[in-house]
Design a protein around this motif. Structure first.
Motif, PDB file in Angstrom:
ATOM      1  N   PHE A  27       0.830  -1.196   0.000  1.00 53.28           N
ATOM      2  CA  PHE A  27       0.000   0.000   0.000  1.00 53.28           C
ATOM      3  C   PHE A  27       0.872   1.256   0.000  1.00 53.28           C
ATOM      4  N   ALA A  28       0.314   2.329  -0.537  1.00 51.97           N
ATOM      5  CA  ALA A  28       0.972   3.640  -0.523  1.00 51.97           C
ATOM      6  C   ALA A  28       0.098   4.590   0.280  1.00 51.97           C
ATOM      7  N   PRO A  29       0.194   4.562   1.621  1.00 55.41           N
ATOM      8  CA  PRO A  29      -0.758   5.302   2.451  1.00 55.41           C
ATOM      9  C   PRO A  29      -0.484   6.793   2.521  1.00 55.41           C
ATOM     10  N   VAL A  30      -1.568   7.567   2.484  1.00 51.85           N
ATOM     11  CA  VAL A  30      -1.553   9.005   2.737  1.00 51.85           C
ATOM     12  C   VAL A  30      -2.646   9.266   3.775  1.00 51.85           C
ATOM     13  N   HIS A  31      -2.422  10.235   4.661  1.00 55.33           N
ATOM     14  CA  HIS A  31      -3.307  10.407   5.810  1.00 55.33           C
ATOM     15  C   HIS A  31      -3.911  11.817   5.835  1.00 55.33           C
ATOM     16  N   VAL A  79      -7.073  -2.539  -5.718  1.00 56.01           N
ATOM     17  CA  VAL A  79      -6.116  -2.678  -6.815  1.00 56.01           C
ATOM     18  C   VAL A  79      -5.186  -3.849  -6.527  1.00 56.01           C
ATOM     19  N   THR A  80      -4.752  -4.525  -7.578  1.00 53.33           N
ATOM     20  CA  THR A  80      -3.649  -5.470  -7.483  1.00 53.33           C
ATOM     21  C   THR A  80      -2.488  -4.889  -8.257  1.00 53.33           C
ATOM     22  N   GLY A  81      -1.270  -5.135  -7.744  1.00 50.67           N
ATOM     23  CA  GLY A  81      -0.085  -4.547  -8.343  1.00 50.67           C
ATOM     24  C   GLY A  81       0.471  -5.396  -9.465  1.00 50.67           C
ATOM     25  N   GLY A  82       1.797  -5.354  -9.628  1.00 49.00           N
ATOM     26  CA  GLY A  82       2.435  -6.080 -10.703  1.00 49.00           C
ATOM     27  C   GLY A  82       2.591  -5.241 -11.949  1.00 49.00           C
ATOM     28  N   LEU A  83       2.992  -5.896 -13.044  1.00 51.26           N
ATOM     29  CA  LEU A  83       3.237  -5.185 -14.292  1.00 51.26           C
ATOM     30  C   LEU A  83       1.954  -4.714 -14.952  1.00 51.26           C
ATOM     31  N   ARG A  84       0.848  -5.365 -14.643  1.00 52.18           N
ATOM     32  CA  ARG A  84      -0.439  -4.991 -15.225  1.00 52.18           C
ATOM     33  C   ARG A  84      -1.457  -4.769 -14.107  1.00 52.18           C
ATOM     34  N   PRO A  85      -1.358  -3.667 -13.386  1.00 48.20           N
ATOM     35  CA  PRO A  85      -2.292  -3.436 -12.267  1.00 48.20           C
ATOM     36  C   PRO A  85      -3.729  -3.311 -12.748  1.00 48.20           C
ATOM     37  N   ARG A  86      -4.629  -3.840 -11.947  1.00 48.23           N
ATOM     38  CA  ARG A  86      -6.052  -3.788 -12.251  1.00 48.23           C
ATOM     39  C   ARG A  86      -6.794  -3.243 -11.041  1.00 48.23           C
ATOM     40  N   VAL A  87      -7.819  -2.444 -11.320  1.00 53.36           N
ATOM     41  CA  VAL A  87      -8.667  -1.880 -10.273  1.00 53.36           C
ATOM     42  C   VAL A  87     -10.056  -2.483 -10.395  1.00 53.36           C
ATOM     43  N   THR A  88     -10.593  -2.935  -9.278  1.00 51.92           N
ATOM     44  CA  THR A  88     -11.957  -3.456  -9.231  1.00 51.92           C
ATOM     45  C   THR A  88     -12.804  -2.521  -8.389  1.00 51.92           C
ATOM     46  N   ARG A  89     -13.914  -2.053  -8.943  1.00 52.27           N
ATOM     47  CA  ARG A  89     -14.852  -1.192  -8.227  1.00 52.27           C
ATOM     48  C   ARG A  89     -16.035  -2.041  -7.775  1.00 52.27           C
ATOM     49  N   TYR A  90     -16.473  -1.821  -6.548  1.00 52.91           N
ATOM     50  CA  TYR A  90     -17.499  -2.669  -5.950  1.00 52.91           C
ATOM     51  C   TYR A  90     -18.847  -1.944  -5.924  1.00 52.91           C
ATOM     52  N   SER A 228      -7.167   7.368   6.168  1.00 53.81           N
ATOM     53  CA  SER A 228      -5.976   6.943   5.443  1.00 53.81           C
ATOM     54  C   SER A 228      -6.431   6.344   4.122  1.00 53.81           C
ATOM     55  N   PHE A 229      -5.738   6.703   3.035  1.00 51.64           N
ATOM     56  CA  PHE A 229      -6.125   6.158   1.735  1.00 51.64           C
ATOM     57  C   PHE A 229      -4.912   5.629   0.991  1.00 51.64           C
ATOM     58  N   ASP A 230      -5.175   4.675   0.112  1.00 50.26           N
ATOM     59  CA  ASP A 230      -4.145   4.057  -0.705  1.00 50.26           C
ATOM     60  C   ASP A 230      -3.974   4.900  -1.967  1.00 50.26           C
ATOM     61  N   HIS A 231      -2.829   5.573  -2.068  1.00 54.51           N
ATOM     62  CA  HIS A 231      -2.584   6.507  -3.175  1.00 54.51           C
ATOM     63  C   HIS A 231      -2.485   5.784  -4.519  1.00 54.51           C
ATOM     64  N   ARG A 232      -2.335   4.470  -4.520  1.00 48.04           N
ATOM     65  CA  ARG A 232      -2.333   3.737  -5.786  1.00 48.04           C
ATOM     66  C   ARG A 232      -3.708   3.767  -6.445  1.00 48.04           C
ATOM     67  N   VAL A 233      -4.748   3.915  -5.638  1.00 51.38           N
ATOM     68  CA  VAL A 233      -6.118   3.792  -6.141  1.00 51.38           C
ATOM     69  C   VAL A 233      -6.748   5.159  -6.380  1.00 51.38           C
ATOM     70  N   ILE A 234      -6.620   6.066  -5.440  1.00 53.51           N
ATOM     71  CA  ILE A 234      -7.213   7.406  -5.568  1.00 53.51           C
ATOM     72  C   ILE A 234      -6.182   8.457  -5.187  1.00 53.51           C
ATOM     73  N   ASP A 235      -6.486   9.692  -5.546  1.00 55.35           N
ATOM     74  CA  ASP A 235      -5.623  10.818  -5.207  1.00 55.35           C
ATOM     75  C   ASP A 235      -6.217  11.602  -4.039  1.00 55.35           C
ATOM     76  N   GLY A 236      -5.458  12.601  -3.587  1.00 51.65           N
ATOM     77  CA  GLY A 236      -5.857  13.343  -2.405  1.00 51.65           C
ATOM     78  C   GLY A 236      -7.169  14.087  -2.549  1.00 51.65           C
ATOM     79  N   ALA A 237      -7.454  14.598  -3.760  1.00 53.42           N
ATOM     80  CA  ALA A 237      -8.696  15.354  -3.935  1.00 53.42           C
ATOM     81  C   ALA A 237      -9.910  14.460  -3.729  1.00 53.42           C
ATOM     82  N   GLU A 238      -9.870  13.242  -4.279  1.00 49.73           N
ATOM     83  CA  GLU A 238     -10.986  12.297  -4.089  1.00 49.73           C
ATOM     84  C   GLU A 238     -11.121  11.923  -2.617  1.00 49.73           C
TER      85      GLU A 238
END
Length: 280
Positions: A27-31, A79-90, A228-238
């Motif tokens: 995870f890439a946490p921002v608070h 999100v899952t990482g790796g060379l081809r990251p994928r995001v799943t929205r629920y 706390s949010f995972d910066h890989r998935v969303i940015d600070g504004a969201e």
């Protein structure tokens, strides 16, 4: 001479926490944090208590956050990482509530997985919290998977956890789509943690603090709410929008169950993929 230090093996009952921490290293946490005027929530809570119904402050946070997350599909995602990251929205908001429990004499963190919170009324949410609070973690079927992890050999259990955590379709049944952790029953103003979800809320104590209303300073019950949010998935504004809307929802609280809410007194006990572990 001072006593010599002692060394003992890690308690098996804490292994699932280490497996979980292994998962969230990517995870890439921002608070972020804010203050919430809880006057409306405490007024609603007092009215309910007069009718003989007790609501925890955490139930209000779960109720409000679930509706906000459902309205922000980019944040209600994984999100899952790796060379081809994928995001799943629920499509629905599944809450994970961290619980302080004792298992075989060891104080541990267990997770209550609460599906469909975006359509659940406050009564239904509190019923499910009470179910986990009052149940025995040694026998509850919801914790069968985590007990199995404790019995399994370390390498096999860790691999099993990693495999399940990589499955984005199963992720809501393991970590939820958002997480809430509360230390508000202690003199803790705020804290930040990662609950294995894109958005994790840290709930501190409610304390009387000075606030400004109509240009005048007064005293109000204030909650320090951390996100706390995972910066890989969303940015600070969201993330800031999510936190601002949760704050507004709590400060103008209304219990808004939908007509299709059939979740009252129904804990999460079905729909977990075979072998999927619980996380803290």
């Amino acid at each position: 001479m001072s006593p010599a230090p002692t060394s003992v093996p890690l308690a098996a009952q804490r292994r699932h926490t280490l497996y979980f921490l292994d998962q969230v290293r990517s995870f890439a946490p921002v608070h972020l944090d804010t203050e919430v005027d809880m006057t409306a929530v405490l007024a609603h809570r007092a009215e309910a208590a007069a009718r003989g119904r007790t609501f925890s402050r955490t139930s209000y946070v779960l109720h409000t956050a679930a509706r906000v997350l459902a309205a922000h599909p980019d944040a209600n995602a994984a999100v899952t990482g790796g060379l081809r990251p994928r995001v799943t929205r629920y499509p629905t908001a599944v809450g994970k509530l961290a619980l302080d429990r004792t298992l075989d004499g060891h104080r541990v963190v267990l997770a209550a997985i609460l599906p469909g919170l975006d359509t659940a009324g406050l009564d239904a949410i509190q019923d499910r919290i009470d179910h986990y609070r009052d149940g025995d973690p040694h026998t509850m079927p919801e914790f069968a998977a985590v007990r199995a992890l404790h019995r399994a050999p370390w390498p096999a259990a860790l691999l099993r956890f990693r495999r399940a955590a990589r499955d984005l379709a199963a992720r809501p049944f393991i970590t939820g789509t958002f997480a809430v952790s509360s230390l508000g029953h202690r003199p803790v103003d705020g804290f930040h943690s990662m609950g294995g979800t894109t958005v994790t809320l840290g709930v501190g104590q409610v304390a009387d603090r000075p606030v400004v209303r109509a240009g005048s300073v007064t005293v109000a019950p204030v909650l320090r709410l951390n996100l706390s949010f995972d910066h890989r998935v969303i940015d600070g504004a969201e993330a800031a929008d999510v936190l601002a809307e949760i704050k507004a929802g709590l400060e103008n609280f209304r219990d808004t169950p939908r007509e299709e809410d059939g979740t009252r007194s129904t804990p999460h006990s079905q729909g977990v993929p075979a072998g999927a572990p619980e996380s803290p």
